[in-house]
Design an enzyme around this catalytic site. Structure first.
Site, PDB file in Angstrom:
ATOM      1  CE  LYS A  29      -4.130   0.034   2.585  1.00 28.98           C
ATOM      2  NZ  LYS A  29      -5.031   0.302   1.655  1.00 28.98           N
TER       3      LYS A  29
HETATM    4  N1  PMP Z   1      -7.313  -3.695  -2.453  1.00 25.63           N
HETATM    5  C1  PMP Z   1      -7.084  -2.455  -2.405  1.00 25.63           C
HETATM    6  C2  PMP Z   1      -6.346  -2.131  -3.802  1.00 25.63           C
HETATM    7  C3  PMP Z   1      -7.165  -1.947  -0.868  1.00 25.63           C
HETATM    8  O1  PMP Z   1      -6.736  -0.096  -1.516  1.00 25.63           O
HETATM    9  C4  PMP Z   1      -7.924  -1.972   0.122  1.00 25.63           C
HETATM   10  C5  PMP Z   1      -7.978  -0.990   0.941  1.00 25.63           C
HETATM   11  N2  PMP Z   1      -6.932  -1.300   1.803  1.00 25.63           N
HETATM   12  C6  PMP Z   1      -8.602  -3.477  -0.118  1.00 25.63           C
HETATM   13  C7  PMP Z   1      -8.428  -4.176  -1.125  1.00 25.63           C
HETATM   14  C8  PMP Z   1      -8.916  -4.396   0.830  1.00 25.63           C
HETATM   15  O2  PMP Z   1      -8.194  -4.722   2.123  1.00 25.63           O
HETATM   16  P1  PMP Z   1      -8.010  -4.219   4.229  1.00 25.63           P
HETATM   17  O3  PMP Z   1      -8.787  -5.375   3.344  1.00 25.63           O
HETATM   18  O4  PMP Z   1      -7.347  -4.637   4.263  1.00 25.63           O
HETATM   19  O5  PMP Z   1      -8.726  -3.101   3.669  1.00 25.63           O
END
Ligand code: PMP
Length: 307
Positions: free
Chosen positions: A152
């Protein structure tokens, strides 16, 4: 309603004071890594629970490792910072936070020093309860050999930005991105799940997706052990989307967001699917601590530590 204060490099400051220099890699190249996480207010417990902080911190450090920078904070410091951001704001309602580490040097190769901020916001609603209408984007998900979406970093999100703007211009709520091989990857900020012939299916982590904490929570625990539903991780073809019975996005921000149509093909009867609804109800009650199972997932941010 007053803005919540931002925790920045050790203290709570106003939104206006939380600024970054224009000649920093953070501003110019979006050289940062971040986590989006939620904390839920539990009225009966008089407590604020941050969800799966330990797992967010692990991913945060993996992102920094891949982006080749470090922060001068231990995980205990990070817990403390999240607690201060919440209890220091006297937040007694659901909050969404961005935890961001940023690089202050100027060049493309800048790696340090890195600063840290936590920006808590009152819970923005992502979707109406009635679900969203999606399209398959003509923008391809960035591949792992270009900018790995597994991590991220703010810079990754221009891919999703373009896809979102296109989807909105075309009259949809959100895009679904395909990977380089034409298989379903995910949404712009959420993992994708569908129901076909009674089975829950989601794309594998080799389909250029983020290793989502919510996705893991559903696959490993909530679906099989709370609801008795197994999840199949496999590649998903585009045309499967059009004949799916149900679909939803999941993520810390999106929680469980039902999808009611894709490229104008209505899914099921066009309402929120029954499996989606059961998953959403179970998830929401666990994250808030109404359902007391999985206490290790909820960090109490008030008791014990007052700021
Ligand atoms: N995919 C992307 C590209 C994201 O930015 C997110 C948000 N963090 C998610 C999936 C979902 O991830 P998480 O469940 O860890 O929030």
């Amino acid at each position: 309603m007053k803005d919540l204060k931002i925790w920045m490099n050790g203290k709570l400051v106003s939104q206006a004071e939380a600024v970054l220099p224009v000649n920093s890699a953070a501003v110019f190249y979006a050289t940062n890594v971040f986590e989006g996480l939620r904390a839920y207010w539990n009225e009966a417990d008089d407590e604020m629970y941050a969800f799966r902080l330990a797992e967010h911190f692990v991913r945060f450090r993996e992102s920094m490792r891949m982006m080749r920078f470090t922060i001068p904070y231990s995980d205990v410091d990070l817990y403390q910072a999240v607690r201060e951001a919440l209890s220091g704001n006297e937040a007694r309602e659901d909050v969404h936070m961005h935890l961001v580490a940023y690089v202050l040097g100027t060049g493309l190769d800048a790696t340090s020093p890195a600063g840290l901020y936590i920006n808590p916001r009152r819970r923005p609603r992502v979707a109406e309860d009635s679900g969203i209408r999606c399209c398959v984007s003509s923008w391809q998900r960035t591949s792992d050999n270009a900018i790995p979406i597994r991590l991220k970093s703010g810079s990754n999100y221009q891919n999703g930005r373009l896809a979102t703007l296109q989807a909105k211009a075309d009259g949809y709520d959100q895009p679904i991105l395909l990977d380089q091989r034409g298989h379903v990857a995910e949404g712009t900020g959420a993992s994708f799940f569908m129901v076909r012939k009674g089975k829950l299916v989601t794309s594998p982590i080799t389909s250029d997706i983020l290793e989502s904490i919510t996705r893991t929570t559903l696959i490993e625990e909530i679906c099989p052990n709370v609801l008795g539903m197994d999840v199949v991780e496999r590649e998903i073809d585009r045309t499967e989307l059009y004949v799916a019975d149900e679909a939803f996005f999941c993520g810390s921000g999106y929680e469980i967001t039902p999808i009611v149509s894709i490229d104008k093909f209505q899914l099921g009867d066009g309402g929120v699917g029954s499996m989606t609804q059961r998953i959403r109800t179970a998830y929401m009650s666990i994250v808030r601590g109404v359902d007391k199972r999985y206490p290790e997932w909820r960090t109490a941010t008030y008791k014990g530590v007052r700021v």
